[in-house]
Design a protein around this motif. Sequence first.
Motif, PDB file in Angstrom:
ATOM      1  N   ALA A  67      36.916  -6.643  22.965  1.00 11.08           N
ATOM      2  CA  ALA A  67      38.320  -6.237  23.092  1.00 11.08           C
ATOM      3  C   ALA A  67      38.596  -4.880  22.434  1.00 11.08           C
ATOM      4  CB  ALA A  67      39.229  -7.304  22.485  1.00 11.08           C
ATOM      5  N   ILE A  68      37.874  -4.557  21.370  1.00 11.53           N
ATOM      6  CA  ILE A  68      38.105  -3.266  20.709  1.00 11.53           C
ATOM      7  C   ILE A  68      37.191  -2.171  21.271  1.00 11.53           C
ATOM      8  CG2 ILE A  68      39.014  -4.312  18.595  1.00 11.53           C
ATOM      9  CD1 ILE A  68      36.309  -3.660  17.223  1.00 11.53           C
ATOM     10  N   GLY A  69      36.431  -2.506  22.303  1.00  7.77           N
ATOM     11  CA  GLY A  69      35.646  -1.499  22.994  1.00  7.77           C
ATOM     12  C   GLY A  69      34.206  -1.342  22.541  1.00  7.77           C
ATOM     13  N   THR A  70      33.669  -2.321  21.809  1.00  7.53           N
ATOM     14  CA  THR A  70      32.277  -2.232  21.368  1.00  7.53           C
ATOM     15  C   THR A  70      31.368  -2.350  22.583  1.00  7.53           C
ATOM     16  OG1 THR A  70      32.954  -3.425  19.375  1.00  7.53           O
ATOM     17  CG2 THR A  70      30.579  -3.099  19.722  1.00  7.53           C
ATOM     18  N   LYS A  71      30.544  -1.336  22.796  1.00 13.28           N
ATOM     19  CA  LYS A  71      29.652  -1.313  23.957  1.00 13.28           C
ATOM     20  C   LYS A  71      28.208  -1.588  23.607  1.00 13.28           C
ATOM     21  CE  LYS A  71      32.911  -0.475  26.768  1.00 13.28           C
ATOM     22  NZ  LYS A  71      33.478  -1.617  27.440  1.00 13.28           N
ATOM     23  N   GLU A  72      27.812  -1.208  22.389  1.00 11.34           N
ATOM     24  CA  GLU A  72      26.393  -1.344  22.053  1.00 11.34           C
ATOM     25  C   GLU A  72      26.219  -1.359  20.545  1.00 11.34           C
ATOM     26  OE1 GLU A  72      22.450   0.785  23.699  1.00 11.34           O
ATOM     27  OE2 GLU A  72      23.862   2.147  22.756  1.00 11.34           O
ATOM     28  N   MET A  73      25.227  -2.130  20.108  1.00 10.11           N
ATOM     29  CA  MET A  73      24.787  -2.130  18.716  1.00 10.11           C
ATOM     30  C   MET A  73      23.298  -1.820  18.732  1.00 10.11           C
ATOM     31  SD  MET A  73      27.368  -2.961  16.754  1.00 10.11           S
ATOM     32  CE  MET A  73      26.931  -3.859  15.310  1.00 10.11           C
ATOM     33  N   ARG A  74      22.926  -0.758  18.059  1.00  6.63           N
ATOM     34  CA  ARG A  74      21.518  -0.358  18.026  1.00  6.63           C
ATOM     35  C   ARG A  74      21.035  -0.249  16.588  1.00  6.63           C
ATOM     36  NH1 ARG A  74      19.610  -2.218  22.013  1.00  6.63           N
ATOM     37  NH2 ARG A  74      20.471  -1.528  23.960  1.00  6.63           N
ATOM     38  N   ILE A  75      19.841  -0.737  16.367  1.00  5.50           N
ATOM     39  CA  ILE A  75      19.211  -0.612  15.054  1.00  5.50           C
ATOM     40  C   ILE A  75      18.571   0.763  14.954  1.00  5.50           C
ATOM     41  CG2 ILE A  75      17.329  -1.444  13.592  1.00  5.50           C
ATOM     42  CD1 ILE A  75      17.890  -4.253  14.680  1.00  5.50           C
ATOM     43  N   ARG A  76      18.924   1.475  13.896  1.00  4.70           N
ATOM     44  CA  ARG A  76      18.298   2.775  13.613  1.00  4.70           C
ATOM     45  C   ARG A  76      17.058   2.606  12.748  1.00  4.70           C
ATOM     46  NH1 ARG A  76      23.071   3.469  11.499  1.00  4.70           N
ATOM     47  NH2 ARG A  76      22.286   4.332   9.560  1.00  4.70           N
ATOM     48  N   ASN A  77      17.111   1.632  11.849  1.00  5.51           N
ATOM     49  CA  ASN A  77      15.995   1.454  10.925  1.00  5.51           C
ATOM     50  C   ASN A  77      16.074   0.065  10.285  1.00  5.51           C
ATOM     51  OD1 ASN A  77      13.691   2.351   9.421  1.00  5.51           O
ATOM     52  ND2 ASN A  77      15.015   2.600   7.646  1.00  5.51           N
TER      53      ASN A  77
END
Length: 143
Positions: A67-77
């Motif tokens: 609902a708040i527009g979260t499209k992706e979660m990616r791990i950087r490290n």
Amino acid sequence: MEARVRKFFERYESFFNRSLAGDIDMDEIASLYASDFIAASPAGVITGKNDDQLKQVMAQGYARYRAIGTKEMRIRNVRLSPIDEHHCVAHVAWTATYARQDRAVVAIDFDVHYLVQKLDGEPKVFGWVSGDEQALLRKHGII
């Protein structure tokens, strides 16, 4: 244990992104967590059980993220701090991407520190420590 924990967080990231896309398998997600857990943030400390209530709260959480527009979660490290042969702290650096029609795409970096246990089989999260998610979202104009 290090390779298994890194692989575990690859699965965690994959499940999270599938859930953001609306493909939620709550049993699969719940399998990432131990039977009991503890969570700490500036909002306080909570404890809980890996049960139907957790699945319901998590489903609501994914709906809110969408609902708040979260499209992706990616791990950087992922950086591990071993505690003993069965436990570690996984310091996970994430980037969350938010996109809504009324705003430019926003990427926010943040860290979560997961308490991980590996007894028989796969690692499981039994706790986590995070920053003030709501303040971070307000700071970047997401909420």
